[in-house]
Design an enzyme around this catalytic site. Sequence first.
Site, mmCIF file in Angstrom:
data_model
loop_
_atom_site.group_PDB
_atom_site.id
_atom_site.type_symbol
_atom_site.label_atom_id
_atom_site.label_comp_id
_atom_site.label_asym_id
_atom_site.label_seq_id
_atom_site.Cartn_x
_atom_site.Cartn_y
_atom_site.Cartn_z
ATOM 1 N N CYS A 212 13.413 46.182 12.102
ATOM 2 C CA CYS A 212 12.033 46.105 11.593
ATOM 3 C C CYS A 212 12.018 45.799 10.088
ATOM 4 O O CYS A 212 11.191 45.024 9.621
ATOM 5 C CB CYS A 212 11.292 47.426 11.776
ATOM 6 S SG CYS A 212 11.567 48.256 13.328
ATOM 7 N N ASP A 213 12.876 46.438 9.335
ATOM 8 C CA ASP A 213 12.700 46.458 7.879
ATOM 9 C C ASP A 213 13.796 45.764 7.068
ATOM 10 O O ASP A 213 13.666 45.620 5.856
ATOM 11 C CB ASP A 213 12.594 47.924 7.407
ATOM 12 C CG ASP A 213 11.379 48.614 8.012
ATOM 13 O OD1 ASP A 213 10.381 47.924 8.262
ATOM 14 O OD2 ASP A 213 11.441 49.830 8.251
ATOM 15 N N CYS B 240 14.833 51.780 11.071
ATOM 16 C CA CYS B 240 14.870 50.602 11.948
ATOM 17 C C CYS B 240 15.265 49.361 11.163
ATOM 18 O O CYS B 240 14.441 48.769 10.466
ATOM 19 C CB CYS B 240 13.512 50.408 12.607
ATOM 20 S SG CYS B 240 13.434 48.948 13.644
#
Length: 321
Positions: free
Chosen positions: A137-138, A134
């Site tokens: 997200c990261d 992701c």
Amino acid sequence: MERHQVMILGTGPAGLTAAIYAARANLKPVVVEGNEPGGQLTLTTEIENFPGFPDAIMGPELMDNMRKQAERFGATFVHGWATAADLSKRPFRVTVNDEDEYEAEALIISTGASAKMLGIAGESELIGRGVSTCATCDGFFFRNRPILVVGGGDSAMEEATFLTKFASEVTIVHRRNELRASKVMQERARNNPKIKWALNVTPVSVQSQDGKVSALEVKDNETGETRTLPTEGLFVAIGHQPNTTFLNGQVELDSVGYIKTQGVSSATTVEGVFACGDVMDPHYRQAITAAGSGCKAAMDVEKFLEGSSSHDWSMSSAGAH
Ligand code: NAP
């Protein structure tokens, strides 16, 4: 056999938000945890883009909080996952863990989608330590570092393009010379000066140093030689698979396998069966959008159980709720 008004399958942000809303509506939902309790967020570390947490929150903690919130209003949880369902008549029947049978007047399917993984050595143990599925997200954790993105589809192009905001450079690693991605997405990636290419190579293993990703070992498909591509961040973007096998074709799916919903509602092609979260959303796939769709599903179920058994969901709009 236990009989319930509402059964919710899955405990990601969609299922748990549906559980909170259904429980607060006094529907006493029973929630089947699923084979990845808490969903994909339990595989990530800090969540920095879920509103309400200015200092970020850890994925597992966020999911734990959602579950406690649902329990507080009366939702109950069943350990295991749905292995079969009979949606031919109401009450619907759901089999959990191949043996326990449940009946429900209405069903919310929030079984999510699982990111496909490469299945190579080192990959699974380094999830959250440099291996991610992701970018949203990261990506932020790899500021000014070189990043690898594996895949040749639209997801890989999109993730790579997004990651150039943070990374010093992004290398797209793909197993063929041709990309599967749409022309427009390919062009965007090709025109981005921060994006490099490692084509026609097969990932072999993820290497680590001090418990964190240090490189991806790949095999050149033409020469057969292996080489290592140093990186601290490895984003696997080779597609997602919605978790719908247990439905055995009883609910209409799109060509990839995502559940089709009607209009802006969460209604599926089976009356009384609703879907929310990543199992019906190939586009946004965010915790917050999944949570929003879980809210919609619970509100749709409430309306359905109030007696509108032949509601025209295609005409539903958010305003009608
Ligand atoms: P996809 O189109 O199925 O592409 C997956 C890619 O990963 C392919 O290039 C495939 O290689 C590669 N791959 C699969 N398994 C692999 C393995 N074991 N090892 C190495 N490589 C592997 O999946 P996607 O990119 O997630 O897209 C899914 C759908 O969502 C598509 O319809 C796409 O158009 C859509 N989507 C649209 C957007 C957008 O428009 N903004 C963004 C994301 C996704 P091969 O090509 O060799 O098979």
